[in-house]
Scaffold this motif. Sequence first.
Motif, PDB file in Angstrom:
ATOM      1  N   ILE A  73      11.575  37.894 -69.963  1.00 26.89           N
ATOM      2  CA  ILE A  73      11.304  36.903 -68.766  1.00 26.89           C
ATOM      3  C   ILE A  73       9.611  36.498 -67.556  1.00 26.89           C
ATOM      4  N   CYS A  74       9.813  35.474 -67.975  1.00 26.11           N
ATOM      5  CA  CYS A  74       9.019  35.440 -66.059  1.00 26.11           C
ATOM      6  C   CYS A  74       9.856  35.193 -64.864  1.00 26.11           C
ATOM      7  N   LEU A  75       9.635  35.372 -64.077  1.00 22.43           N
ATOM      8  CA  LEU A  75      10.672  34.901 -63.108  1.00 22.43           C
ATOM      9  C   LEU A  75       9.924  33.390 -62.612  1.00 22.43           C
ATOM     10  N   LYS A  76       8.948  33.187 -62.748  1.00 25.12           N
ATOM     11  CA  LYS A  76       8.646  31.837 -62.370  1.00 25.12           C
ATOM     12  C   LYS A  76       9.567  31.048 -63.104  1.00 25.12           C
ATOM     13  N   ASP A  77       9.914  31.310 -64.903  1.00 21.49           N
ATOM     14  CA  ASP A  77      10.706  30.731 -65.641  1.00 21.49           C
ATOM     15  C   ASP A  77      12.073  30.648 -65.103  1.00 21.49           C
ATOM     16  N   GLN A  78      12.465  31.518 -64.775  1.00 19.72           N
ATOM     17  CA  GLN A  78      13.826  31.841 -63.758  1.00 19.72           C
ATOM     18  C   GLN A  78      13.623  32.979 -62.173  1.00 19.72           C
ATOM     19  N   PRO A  79      13.644  31.792 -61.305  1.00 19.06           N
ATOM     20  CA  PRO A  79      13.218  31.881 -59.929  1.00 19.06           C
ATOM     21  C   PRO A  79      14.436  32.134 -59.102  1.00 19.06           C
ATOM     22  N   SER A 102       5.046  38.657 -53.046  1.00 15.95           N
ATOM     23  CA  SER A 102       3.719  38.440 -54.114  1.00 15.95           C
ATOM     24  C   SER A 102       5.195  37.861 -54.874  1.00 15.95           C
ATOM     25  N   MET A 103       6.521  37.969 -54.803  1.00 11.76           N
ATOM     26  CA  MET A 103       7.031  37.260 -55.946  1.00 11.76           C
ATOM     27  C   MET A 103       7.713  35.910 -55.747  1.00 11.76           C
ATOM     28  N   LYS A 104       6.997  35.825 -54.274  1.00 10.67           N
ATOM     29  CA  LYS A 104       7.333  34.057 -53.729  1.00 10.67           C
ATOM     30  C   LYS A 104       5.985  33.261 -54.574  1.00 10.67           C
ATOM     31  N   GLU A 105       4.784  33.863 -54.105  1.00  9.13           N
ATOM     32  CA  GLU A 105       4.025  33.888 -54.343  1.00  9.13           C
ATOM     33  C   GLU A 105       3.838  33.014 -56.043  1.00  9.13           C
ATOM     34  N   SER A 106       4.179  33.954 -56.717  1.00  9.78           N
ATOM     35  CA  SER A 106       4.585  34.049 -58.268  1.00  9.78           C
ATOM     36  C   SER A 106       4.754  32.425 -58.770  1.00  9.78           C
ATOM     37  N   LEU A 107       6.571  32.545 -57.516  1.00  8.80           N
ATOM     38  CA  LEU A 107       7.101  30.725 -57.748  1.00  8.80           C
ATOM     39  C   LEU A 107       6.108  30.218 -57.810  1.00  8.80           C
ATOM     40  N   MET A 108       4.922  30.297 -57.061  1.00  5.74           N
ATOM     41  CA  MET A 108       4.400  28.243 -56.427  1.00  5.74           C
ATOM     42  C   MET A 108       3.336  28.404 -57.090  1.00  5.74           C
ATOM     43  N   GLN A 109       2.852  29.660 -58.004  1.00  8.37           N
ATOM     44  CA  GLN A 109       1.339  29.109 -58.863  1.00  8.37           C
ATOM     45  C   GLN A 109       0.630  28.842 -58.834  1.00  8.37           C
ATOM     46  N   LYS A 110       0.535  29.067 -57.169  1.00  5.25           N
ATOM     47  CA  LYS A 110      -1.141  28.181 -56.711  1.00  5.25           C
ATOM     48  C   LYS A 110      -2.085  29.126 -57.491  1.00  5.25           C
ATOM     49  N   SER A 111      -2.118  29.650 -57.807  1.00  7.17           N
ATOM     50  CA  SER A 111      -3.445  30.895 -58.455  1.00  7.17           C
ATOM     51  C   SER A 111      -2.688  31.666 -59.665  1.00  7.17           C
ATOM     52  N   LYS A 112      -3.832  32.264 -60.685  1.00  6.15           N
ATOM     53  CA  LYS A 112      -3.226  32.885 -61.637  1.00  6.15           C
ATOM     54  C   LYS A 112      -2.187  33.785 -61.687  1.00  6.15           C
ATOM     55  N   ILE A 113      -2.114  35.204 -60.558  1.00  2.00           N
ATOM     56  CA  ILE A 113      -1.935  35.821 -60.349  1.00  2.00           C
ATOM     57  C   ILE A 113      -1.514  36.346 -58.451  1.00  2.00           C
ATOM     58  N   PRO A 114       0.315  36.473 -58.365  1.00  2.76           N
ATOM     59  CA  PRO A 114       0.129  37.321 -58.989  1.00  2.76           C
ATOM     60  C   PRO A 114       1.736  36.706 -60.636  1.00  2.76           C
ATOM     61  N   ARG A 115       2.531  37.792 -60.609  1.00  2.00           N
ATOM     62  CA  ARG A 115       2.860  37.532 -61.727  1.00  2.00           C
ATOM     63  C   ARG A 115       3.770  38.114 -62.743  1.00  2.00           C
ATOM     64  N   ALA A 121       7.745  44.799 -64.881  1.00  2.00           N
ATOM     65  CA  ALA A 121       6.480  45.189 -64.371  1.00  2.00           C
ATOM     66  C   ALA A 121       5.480  43.717 -63.719  1.00  2.00           C
ATOM     67  N   GLY A 122       4.311  43.967 -63.360  1.00  2.00           N
ATOM     68  CA  GLY A 122       3.627  42.521 -62.109  1.00  2.00           C
ATOM     69  C   GLY A 122       2.633  42.650 -62.340  1.00  2.00           C
ATOM     70  N   ILE A 123       2.137  41.923 -62.611  1.00  5.82           N
ATOM     71  CA  ILE A 123       0.350  41.582 -62.741  1.00  5.82           C
ATOM     72  C   ILE A 123      -0.158  41.093 -61.424  1.00  5.82           C
ATOM     73  N   ILE A 124      -0.907  42.586 -60.536  1.00  9.56           N
ATOM     74  CA  ILE A 124      -1.645  41.607 -58.904  1.00  9.56           C
ATOM     75  C   ILE A 124      -2.972  41.840 -59.264  1.00  9.56           C
ATOM     76  N   GLU A 125      -3.409  41.550 -58.306  1.00 13.09           N
ATOM     77  CA  GLU A 125      -5.401  41.665 -57.943  1.00 13.09           C
ATOM     78  C   GLU A 125      -5.285  43.150 -58.283  1.00 13.09           C
ATOM     79  N   ALA A 138      -1.000  37.317 -69.621  1.00  9.50           N
ATOM     80  CA  ALA A 138      -2.220  37.283 -69.201  1.00  9.50           C
ATOM     81  C   ALA A 138      -3.486  36.393 -69.841  1.00  9.50           C
ATOM     82  N   GLY A 139      -3.790  36.878 -71.359  1.00 12.83           N
ATOM     83  CA  GLY A 139      -3.971  35.612 -71.828  1.00 12.83           C
ATOM     84  C   GLY A 139      -3.899  34.063 -72.246  1.00 12.83           C
ATOM     85  N   LYS A 140      -2.501  34.368 -71.550  1.00 13.73           N
ATOM     86  CA  LYS A 140      -2.425  32.754 -71.608  1.00 13.73           C
ATOM     87  C   LYS A 140      -3.136  31.989 -70.243  1.00 13.73           C
TER      88      LYS A 140
END
Length: 156
Positions: free
Chosen positions: A10-16, A40-53, A68-72, A111-113
Motif C-alpha cells: 500500500i501507499c500510506l496516502k491510501d491508508q492515512p 515526512s509522512m504527514k507531508e506525503s498525506l497532504m500531497q502538496k508535492s510529488k515527494i515524499p511518498r 520504504a519511502g521516497i524522499i528528496e 514514482a513513474g506515475k
Amino acid sequence: MNNGKDAIFICLKDQPELLDKASHWFHSKWGVPLAEYRTSMKESLMQKSKIPRWYLVLNTKQEIVAGAGIIENDFHDRKDLTPNLCALFVEPEYRNNGIARSILDFARKDAGKAGFSTLYLITDHTTFYEKCGWSFLTMANDSSGPVRVYAAPTIT
C-alpha cells in the motif's frame, strides 16, 4: 504468514490511519527521530508535492512487515540525484521471499506515475540492487563517509 504471497502493498496516502503505526515502525528500524518520520509522512498525506511518498507491506494480520519511502535526498551530498528511495526494510522472518524486490518495483512504478524518470538510492550493499534492476552510478558522502549511489529508471 512468513512469505510474500499474502502481502498487501500500500501507499500510506491510501491508508492515512496507519501514519502513527508506520512512523513508529520506521523509527524502530532505522533510529531516525520519530518526529522526522511523522513530518515526512504527514507531508506525503497532504500531497502538496510529488515527494515524499511512503509504502508499507502488511501481512494478513495488518502488521507492517516491510516498507520504504521516497524522499528528496537521503542525507548525502549529491543533491542533484533526486528523488531517493530510502528506509527499505523487511522484517527478518519475511526476507528471501521477494518482498524487497517487490517494494522496489512498486516504488519505481509509483514514482513513474508521479512523473519521475529515475529513482536513486544509497547503500553499502554491493550486489542486491543489481539483481533488482538497479545500476551503480557513483559514490557520494553522507555523515558516515562514502556511500554507493544506485539508479534505476522508473516503470511506466
